[in-house]
Design a protein around this motif. Structure first.
Motif, mmCIF file in Angstrom:
data_model
loop_
_atom_site.group_PDB
_atom_site.id
_atom_site.type_symbol
_atom_site.label_atom_id
_atom_site.label_comp_id
_atom_site.label_asym_id
_atom_site.label_seq_id
_atom_site.Cartn_x
_atom_site.Cartn_y
_atom_site.Cartn_z
ATOM 1 N N ASP A 200 -8.308 -2.854 4.934
ATOM 2 C CA ASP A 200 -6.913 -2.967 4.422
ATOM 3 C C ASP A 200 -5.933 -2.082 5.153
ATOM 4 O OD1 ASP A 200 -4.840 -4.098 2.118
ATOM 5 O OD2 ASP A 200 -4.685 -1.899 1.791
ATOM 6 N N GLU A 201 -4.678 -2.731 5.538
ATOM 7 C CA GLU A 201 -3.962 -1.682 6.261
ATOM 8 C C GLU A 201 -2.395 -1.648 5.628
ATOM 9 O OE1 GLU A 201 -3.543 -3.218 10.200
ATOM 10 O OE2 GLU A 201 -5.736 -3.496 10.528
ATOM 11 N N LYS A 202 -2.519 -1.183 4.280
ATOM 12 C CA LYS A 202 -1.315 -1.165 3.691
ATOM 13 C C LYS A 202 -0.757 0.314 3.616
ATOM 14 C CE LYS A 202 -2.344 -4.792 0.369
ATOM 15 N NZ LYS A 202 -2.680 -5.076 -1.187
ATOM 16 N N TRP A 203 -1.457 1.155 4.146
ATOM 17 C CA TRP A 203 -0.958 2.708 4.031
ATOM 18 C C TRP A 203 -0.758 2.949 5.564
ATOM 19 C CZ3 TRP A 203 -0.939 5.632 -0.307
ATOM 20 C CH2 TRP A 203 -1.481 4.727 -1.315
ATOM 21 N N ASN A 204 0.468 3.832 5.622
ATOM 22 C CA ASN A 204 1.046 4.462 6.777
ATOM 23 C C ASN A 204 1.259 5.875 6.826
ATOM 24 O OD1 ASN A 204 1.482 1.893 8.592
ATOM 25 N ND2 ASN A 204 2.862 1.428 7.232
ATOM 26 N N SER A 205 0.949 6.521 7.950
ATOM 27 C CA SER A 205 1.086 8.065 8.095
ATOM 28 C C SER A 205 2.331 8.176 9.141
ATOM 29 C CB SER A 205 -0.141 8.810 8.447
ATOM 30 O OG SER A 205 -0.649 8.456 9.784
ATOM 31 N N GLU A 206 2.656 9.503 9.330
ATOM 32 C CA GLU A 206 3.542 9.695 10.336
ATOM 33 C C GLU A 206 2.979 9.453 11.856
ATOM 34 O OE1 GLU A 206 2.813 14.537 10.359
ATOM 35 O OE2 GLU A 206 4.735 13.566 9.835
ATOM 36 N N LYS A 207 1.509 9.395 11.794
ATOM 37 C CA LYS A 207 0.962 9.366 13.054
ATOM 38 C C LYS A 207 0.650 7.938 13.344
ATOM 39 C CE LYS A 207 -0.942 13.912 13.442
ATOM 40 N NZ LYS A 207 -2.177 14.743 13.652
ATOM 41 N N GLU A 208 0.128 7.196 12.479
ATOM 42 C CA GLU A 208 -0.413 5.827 12.650
ATOM 43 C C GLU A 208 -0.803 5.010 11.313
ATOM 44 O OE1 GLU A 208 -4.976 7.539 13.081
ATOM 45 O OE2 GLU A 208 -4.179 6.573 14.580
ATOM 46 N N LYS A 209 -0.853 3.878 11.550
ATOM 47 C CA LYS A 209 -1.531 2.975 10.533
ATOM 48 C C LYS A 209 -2.675 3.447 9.898
ATOM 49 C CE LYS A 209 0.245 -0.867 9.778
ATOM 50 N NZ LYS A 209 0.689 -2.370 10.035
ATOM 51 N N ASP A 210 -3.031 3.880 8.819
ATOM 52 C CA ASP A 210 -4.200 4.060 8.050
ATOM 53 C C ASP A 210 -4.984 2.621 7.640
ATOM 54 O OD1 ASP A 210 -4.265 6.567 8.687
ATOM 55 O OD2 ASP A 210 -2.849 7.004 6.529
ATOM 56 N N LYS A 211 -6.426 2.570 7.970
ATOM 57 C CA LYS A 211 -7.159 1.586 7.401
ATOM 58 C C LYS A 211 -8.014 2.103 6.302
ATOM 59 C CE LYS A 211 -7.114 -0.788 11.876
ATOM 60 N NZ LYS A 211 -7.764 -1.482 12.943
#
Length: 382
Positions: A200-211
């Motif tokens: 799932d790729e619903k989360w984002n951080s300031e650096k990159e998209k979290d999986k």
């Protein structure tokens, strides 16, 4: 003096008999298996071994946020054991299996009885525990094993390693370990629901998209084959027929808006009844409802009505979806097996009782209590 000499002689005789840790391995000279993935391609088993660095995992605060907690090795073989021995050849240190926490199957690894062979191989090894979690996926197994928890937390915080933590809050699909898997395969209806996960790729951080891994349904496994997958909204009814369910939600339309209701304190009663050569099941569900999101004013009567209608709809839809692939999704055969063994023996076939679209004769949903939260059944700000 003679007494001291006698004591010294006794000690000298006993010392060689004492055990020691001379044959133990030092912790810093061992690699630790944490997760394992199994795939099957071109007639060979492909294994993925995730090893973790407990030096980084043990730290509450990691001074180096880019520290590598885990690495994944890959090997192939005609059997799972051959593949792992091939992997050993490239290992720099001894591999310890006692910390293995989860196992991820690919779709191909579950087919044609291969899962039964794999499970048997793992459980024969003395270091592996029955508390190891089991999952199925259609995504690349190696990518699943390379997923990291949010905020670069320890691998022990990953959902695959600790599924029960979030299950207390949202019980969409029941996690299953080796122990439950073996028990359910050995008991009627000899089918087991393995959590189906996807990346799932619903989360984002300031650096990159979290999986992150997401529970999206179940894969239904038998000792001989994989029956198939039931995912998304089609599996919603399963949580209302599981005694392990802690908390769930339903969202239903109401005029031009939607209402969300949280369900907990679920009680399930299934009563099998023989009618001629057929078996029918009366199902009674009892639960509490907590009103969560809504607009305007709503009554307790409306909430009860919404819950009864939606829960009944989801249970029936999931049952029919499973019936299309010949799956006893609610393990109704086991209810009959435990309540009327003689009748079960007469009508069962390979552990299952014949099920049709009309096998659930009565489905009753009762709402014990309705809670409105901190406020009443009106909006907080009017």
């Amino acid at each position: 003096m003679k007494r001291r000499i006698k004591q010294l002689c006794i000690i000298c005789c006993i010392l060689p008999l004492l055990t020691s840790c001379w044959d133990s391995d030092e912790p810093n000279k061992i690699r630790y298996i944490y997760g394992v993935g199994i795939d099957y391609k071109d007639g060979k088993y492909e294994v993925f071994a995730q090893i973790v660095d407990f030096v980084n995992i043990a730290k509450t605060e990691q001074p180096n946020q880019d520290a590598i907690q885990a690495e994944v090795g890959r090997a192939k073989g005609n059997t799972v054991e051959e593949a792992f021995f091939d992997l050993y050849q490239s290992m720099d240190l001894k591999l310890f299996w006692g910390h293995m926490t989860y196992l991820v199957f690919s779709e191909e690894a579950l087919k044609e009885g291969r899962a039964n062979t794999i499970i048997n191989s793992f459980l024969r090894y003395r270091e592996i525990r029955y508390q190891t979690w089991v999952y199925a996926t259609k995504d690349p197994v190696e990518e699943v094993l390379l997923l990291n928890p949010l905020f670069n937390n320890a691998m022990t915080r990953l959902k695959l390693a600790d599924p029960m933590s979030s299950y207390q809050q949202e019980s969409f699909v029941e996690p299953i370990d080796f122990r439950k898997l073996v028990i359910r395969l050995n008991e009627p209806s000899h089918e087991v629901n393995i959590p189906f996960i996807k990346i799932d790729e619903k989360w984002n951080s300031e650096k990159e998209k979290d999986k992150l891994p997401k529970f999206d349904g179940v894969g239904v496994l038998t000792p001989k084959d994989l029956k198939g997958f039931i995912t998304g909204d089609k599996i919603n009814g399963l949580q209302w027929m599981s005694k392990e369910t802690k908390r769930g939600e339903i969202t239903v339309p109401r005029e031009d808006e939607f209402v969300t209701i949280v369900i907990d304190n679920l009680k399930i009663d299934v009563e099998p009844k023989i009618q001629g050569e057929e078996v029918k099941f009366d199902i009674k569900l009892n639960m509490n409802a907590l009103l969560s999101g809504f607009e305007g004013t709503i009554t307790e009567k409306e909430v009860r009505s919404f819950v009864k209608k939606q829960i009944k709809k989801e249970v029936e839809e999931t049952y029919l979806e499973a019936l299309d692939i010949d799956v006893d999704i609610y393990r109704l055969s086991e209810y009959m097996y435990r309540k009327d063994l003689e009748a079960w023996r007469k009508i069962q076939k390979d552990g299952k009782v014949p099920l049709t679209e009309n096998s659930i004769s009565n489905l009753t949903v009762d709402v014990n209590k309705v809670y409105s939260g901190r406020k009443s059944f009106r909006e907080t700000v009017e």
